[in-house]
Write a protein that holds these residues in place. Structure first.
Motif, PDB file in Angstrom:
ATOM      1  N   ARG A   1      -0.854   4.522  -0.875  1.00 60.95           N
ATOM      2  CA  ARG A   1      -2.186   4.324  -0.293  1.00 60.95           C
ATOM      3  C   ARG A   1      -2.051   4.157   1.211  1.00 60.95           C
ATOM      4  O   ARG A   1      -1.497   3.169   1.684  1.00 60.95           O
ATOM      5  CB  ARG A   1      -2.842   3.059  -0.861  1.00 60.95           C
ATOM      6  CG  ARG A   1      -3.082   3.114  -2.336  1.00 60.95           C
ATOM      7  CD  ARG A   1      -4.160   4.127  -2.625  1.00 60.95           C
ATOM      8  NE  ARG A   1      -4.572   4.067  -3.996  1.00 60.95           N
ATOM      9  CZ  ARG A   1      -5.606   4.734  -4.488  1.00 60.95           C
ATOM     10  NH1 ARG A   1      -6.319   5.509  -3.698  1.00 60.95           N
ATOM     11  NH2 ARG A   1      -5.924   4.637  -5.749  1.00 60.95           N
TER      12      ARG A   1
ATOM     13  N   ALA B   1       0.849  -1.198   0.000  1.00 66.25           N
ATOM     14  CA  ALA B   1       0.000   0.000   0.000  1.00 66.25           C
ATOM     15  C   ALA B   1       0.885   1.249   0.000  1.00 66.25           C
ATOM     16  O   ALA B   1       0.647   2.199  -0.746  1.00 66.25           O
ATOM     17  CB  ALA B   1      -0.920  -0.020   1.214  1.00 66.25           C
TER      18      ALA B   1
ATOM     19  N   LEU C   1      -7.653  -1.674  -4.111  1.00 69.65           N
ATOM     20  CA  LEU C   1      -8.105  -1.162  -2.813  1.00 69.65           C
ATOM     21  C   LEU C   1      -8.996  -2.173  -2.103  1.00 69.65           C
ATOM     22  O   LEU C   1      -8.972  -2.286  -0.881  1.00 69.65           O
ATOM     23  CB  LEU C   1      -8.860   0.156  -2.998  1.00 69.65           C
ATOM     24  CG  LEU C   1      -7.935   1.344  -3.224  1.00 69.65           C
ATOM     25  CD1 LEU C   1      -8.724   2.603  -3.483  1.00 69.65           C
ATOM     26  CD2 LEU C   1      -7.013   1.553  -2.015  1.00 69.65           C
TER      27      LEU C   1
ATOM     28  N   ILE D   1      -7.376   3.558   3.836  1.00 69.23           N
ATOM     29  CA  ILE D   1      -8.078   2.505   3.088  1.00 69.23           C
ATOM     30  C   ILE D   1      -9.557   2.541   3.478  1.00 69.23           C
ATOM     31  O   ILE D   1      -9.946   2.069   4.557  1.00 69.23           O
ATOM     32  CB  ILE D   1      -7.483   1.100   3.389  1.00 69.23           C
ATOM     33  CG1 ILE D   1      -5.944   1.118   3.282  1.00 69.23           C
ATOM     34  CG2 ILE D   1      -8.095   0.030   2.495  1.00 69.23           C
ATOM     35  CD1 ILE D   1      -5.392   1.349   1.898  1.00 69.23           C
TER      36      ILE D   1
END
Ligand code: ME8
Length: 639
Positions: free
Chosen positions: A371, A366, A442, A374
Motif C-alpha cells: 500500500r 503499508a 487503510l 493512501i
C-alpha cells in the motif's frame, strides 16, 4: 506598518569568541519565532549579527597581536557556520564595523545633538570592560566590583558626551504602565520598573580613552559608547538614517520581537527605549527575555572547561535534535540546565521512539502489504473521528503556547497528541487488519498519515529539515508559502498520501557505535584513555548463560526479535535482540546464549527488555551468538 509583517532580532554577539550554547539559544529562539510567524502567514525579517567595537575587543585583539578588525574578522566565519549548521534562516547578518551602520549611528547621534538631548561633560567613575558598562559604586568599597558580573572594575576619568537619560524617566514609567506586555516574562518588567523608579542618571555615551568605535559626529576624539552603537543595529540594519532605504525602514520598524538574555535587560528595556523616544521613533512591541543556561548545573566558563561548542554538539547528535531538546527542556522564562544525558534520553524517547518510530512503523507496514497510495476515507469510524478531534485540540493549544513563547509547553502538548496517535495505531493492530479487514487497515493508515502531517507542520519551526523529510515520506512537499496554521485548523482530513520508505528519521542513541557516543560528550574535558580496567569493573558485569525458550518477531520492527530466556534459579527474563537481518525467531529457539543480566531494563517499542544477548560479528558482518562449548546449566555466571 502592515499587520502582515514580523520583524524579530537577536542580540548581536561580541566578536571576541566563537558562538557557544548561550548564543545558540538566543538565536534559536528568534529563528523559531520567525518560522512560527511564517506558518501564521506573515512575511518575516530576522536580524542577527556581531557587536565588534569597544574596549573588550580592543584588548582581546592586542593580546593576540592582531588589529581589532583582523581579530573580529577571524570570528565571523564561525558564527555563520554555526547558524548554517543549525538551519538558522536569518535575513541579515549585521556587523557593527559595516560602514553603513557607522554612518547611520552617526545620523542618529547628530539628531540627538541637534535637539539638545546630548551634552558634553566629564565622567569620573568606574567601568567594567567584560560587560562594557559604567558601574555606580554601592556600599563602602572604594573600588567597586561590577554590579552585573561581580568582576573588578577600573577607574575612568574622561571628557564625555552624556545622553539625557534622566529626562526620559517618567516617560519610560508611563510606557511600562501602558504596555504591560512590553517585556516578557512579566517578572522581568518589574525588575526594570524598580530600576527606573530608583532614579535614572544621564548616560555617558562616548569614550576618549579608546579609539575602536564609531567616531562621534564632529568630534572624532570621541567614539560612541559601544552599547549605544550596538543597540542601534536594530534600526540601522533595516535602513534608519538613509533616505534611500526609508520605505524598507518603515516597512519593518518597530520590531515585533527582540530576543535577549536576562543579563542585558537593562540595556534593552531602559536605555534602548529612551534612545528611541529621543529619536522620535516607535518602540519595539515586545522584548522576550530568556534565562541563563548552565551545563551540568554549573556556569559555563572557559576555566571550568565546560563551554559547549554548538558545532560539536550538532556533529554528535544532529542539529535539529539539539534544537528540539533546547526548546523542549529549557523553559524560556527560567534558567535551565544542559546535560548530554538528558539530551540523549530526549532524543531516544521523544524523537526516535515516539515520533520517528511511529512514522517508520506505519510506512513499513503499508509497504509490506503493497500500500503506497493512501486515499482518504469517505466515512470515518468513531475512533478515527475521535483522533481527528484530538488533533484539532492539539493545534489550538499548541498555538496558544507558541503565541505566549512557551515552547516547552507547546511541545509537551503536542507530544500528548503524538502519544495518542501511537496508542491509536497500537490498539487498532493494523498488522492484523491488513489481512482480516483491508478497509479498516487503510483507515488506520490514513488517520495516522493525517495526524503525522499535522504534527510535522506544527513542528516545522522547531525542526524544519527533519519535518520536511517526514512530510516527503508521506508524499508531501513542504512549501512554507503554501502552508498555514489556518489550513491545518480547518483541515477536514481529505488528503491522499503517497508513502515512501526512508532512512530512520532519528537514530536512538543506544544504537550508535560506542566510539560515537563517547565522542559525543563535548561538554566534558576529554578523558585520559586507560588501557586497563580493574577486576571490579569485570565483576560489575553479570554475564550468565541462558536458554531461549520462546522467540518471536516484533511486528512493528524489522530488526527486533523478542525472546524469553530461562536463567535457572534467576528465573525467566524478556530480552530483545536486533538480529532479524540474520535470524528467524525459530533459528534461536532452544539455543543457549550468553547474556548481560544486570543491565538497567529499558523500554523497546513499549515493552521492557531486561538484558542483552552477546554476539560476535564475522568478517561478512553477520552476528553469531556467543555460546559455551558444552551444554552448561542455565543461570551459570561467566567467570
Ligand atoms: O551581550 N545562557 O553579547 P554576548 C543563555 N554584545 N544565554 C546566554 C548565555 C548562557 N549561558 N551566555 C550568553 C552581548 N548568553 C552584547 C549584546 S545587543 C545590542 C548587544 C546570551 O555575546 C546573552 O544572554 O555576551 C545574550 O542574550 C547573548 O547571549 C549575547 O551575549
Amino acid at each position: 506598518m502592515a499587520q502582515n509583517t514580523f520583524y524579530v532580532t537577536t542580540p548581536i554577539y561580541y566578536g571576541t569568541a566563537k558562538p557557544h550554547l548561550g548564543s545558540l539559544y538566543s538565536t534559536l529562539i528568534a529563528d523559531v519565532e520567525s518560522r512560527w510567524q511564517q506558518l501564521n502567514g506573515k512575511e518575516t525579517y530576522f536580524l542577527t549579527g556581531t557587536d565588534e567595537h569597544g574596549q573588550k575587543i580592543m584588548q582581546a585583539a592586542e593580546k593576540v597581536g592582531k588589529t581589532p578588525q583582523e581579530f573580529v574578522d577571524s570570528f565571523i566565519a564561525a558564527y555563520q557556520e554555526a547558524w548554517n549548521t543549525y538551519h538558522i534562516d536569518y535575513s541579515q547578518f549585521i556587523r557593527t564595523t559595516d560602514p553603513r551602520h557607522i554612518q547611520r549611528v552617526q545620523a542618529l547621534i547628530s539628531k540627538l545633538l541637534a535637539q539638545g538631548d546630548i551634552y558634553k561633560g566629564s565622567y569620573d567613575g568606574w567601568y567594567c570592560t567584560p560587560c562594557e558598562t559604567y558601574v555606580t559604586p554601592g556600599g563602602q568599597k572604594e573600588n567597586p566590583d561590577c554590579t552585573d558580573c561581580g568582576r573588578p572594575t577600573e577607574k575612568v576619568s574622561e571628557e564625555t558626551y552624556f545622553f539625557k537619560l534622566s529626562k526620559y524617566q517618567d516617560k519610560l514609567l508611563e510606557w511600562y504602565k501602558a504596555h504591560p506586555d512590553f517585556v516578557a516574562p512579566k517578572e522581568r518588567l518589574n525588575e526594570v520598573k524598580s530600576f527606573v523608579e530608583s532614579g535614572l542618571k544621564d548616560l555617558s555615551m562616548s569614550r576618549t580613552t579608546i579609539s575602536w568605535g564609531v567616531p562621534f559626529p564632529n568630534d572624532p576624539e570621541h567614539v560612541v559608547y559601544v552599547w549605544v552603537d550596538a543597540l542601534c543595529n536594530y534600526i540601522t540594519a533595516i535602513g534608519y538614517g538613509d533616505d534611500a532605504e526609508k520605505k524598507q525602514f518603515e516597512k519593518w520598524w518597530p520590531a515585533n520581537l527582540q530576543v535577549l538574555g536576562k543579563d542585558i535587560v537593562r540595556f534593552h528595556a531602559v536605555y534602548w527605549p529612551a534612545l528611541l523616544m529621543a529619536a522620535e521613533l516607535e518602540l519595539p512591541k515586545q522584548l522576550l527575555v530568556h534565562g541563563w543556561i548552565q551545563v551540568d548545573s554549573q556556569k559555563m566558563s572557559k576555566s571550568l572547561g565546560n563551554v559547549v561548542d554548538p558545532i560539536e554538539l550538532a556533529d554528535a547528535y544532529g542539529a535539529e535534535a539539539v534544537r528540539y531538546y533546547l526548546l523542549r527542556k529549557i523553559p524560556v522564562n527560567t534558567d535551565g540546565n544542559f546535560s548530554t544525558g538528558d539530551l540523549e534520553q530526549c532524543i531516544t524517547s521523544d524523537l526516535a521512539n515516539d515520533l520517528g518510530n511511529l512514522l517508520h512503523r506505519m510506512v513499513s507496514l503499508a509497504d509490506r502489504y503493497g500500500r503506497h497510495e493512501i486515499a482518504p476515507v469517505e466515512v470515518w469510524s468513531s475512533k478515527a473521528v475521535h483522533l481527528r478531534d484530538e488533533s484539532w485540540n492539539a493545534i489550538e493549544e499548541y498555538k496558544m503556547h507558541m503565541q505566549a513563547h512557551e515552547f516547552h509547553l507547546a511541545l509537551a502538548r503536542l507530544w500528548k497528541f503524538i502519544n495518542k496517535v501511537n496508542a491509536y495505531f497500537h490498539e487498532q493492530e493494523p498488522w492484523k487488519l491488513a489481512k482480516s479487514d483491508p478497509h479498516a487497515f487503510l483507515e488506520v493508515l490514513s488517520a495516522t498519515c493525517h495526524s503525522l502531517r499535522i504534527i510535522a507542520a506544527l513542528l516545522w519551526p522547531i525542526m524544519p529539515t527533519k519535518m520536511e523529510e517526514l512530510l516527503r515520506s508521506l508524499g508531501h512537499t513542504f512549501d512554507i508559502k503554501k502552508e498555514s496554521i489556518e489550513s491545518l485548523e480547518l483541515g477536514t482530513w481529505r488528503q491522499t498520501f503517497l508513502l515512501k520508505k526512508m532512512d530512520t528519521l532519528f537514530q536512538k542513541i543506544e544504537e550508535k557505535p560506542v566510539e560515537e557516543t563517547t565522542k559525543s560528550a563535548p561538554e566534558k574535558a576529554p578523558e585520559k584513555k586507560e588501557d586497563y580496567i580493574k577486576i571490579d569493573d569485570v565483576i560489575k558485569v553479570d554475564l550468565r548463560v541462558g536458554t531461549i525458550t520462546s522467540a518471536e518477531s516484533v511486528p512493528e520492527s524489522e530488526k527486533l526479535i523478542k525472546m524469553q530466556v530461562d536463567f535457572g534459579d534467576l528465573g525467566t527474563k524478556q530480552i530483545f535482540a536486533g538480529v532479524r537481518k540474520w535470524y528467524q525467531p525459530e533459528d534461536l529457539l532452544g539455543k543457549q546464549g550468553t547474556f548481560v543480566v544486570n543491565l538497567k531494563p529499558r523500554k523497546m517499542l513499549g515493552q521492557i527488555s531486561e538484558g542483552m544477548m552477546l554476539f560476535a560479528e564475522d568478517a561478512a558482518g553477520k552476528l553469531h551468538p556467543v555460546n559455551p562449548e558444552g551444554l552448561v546449566p542455565n543461570g551459570v555466571r561467566l567467570r
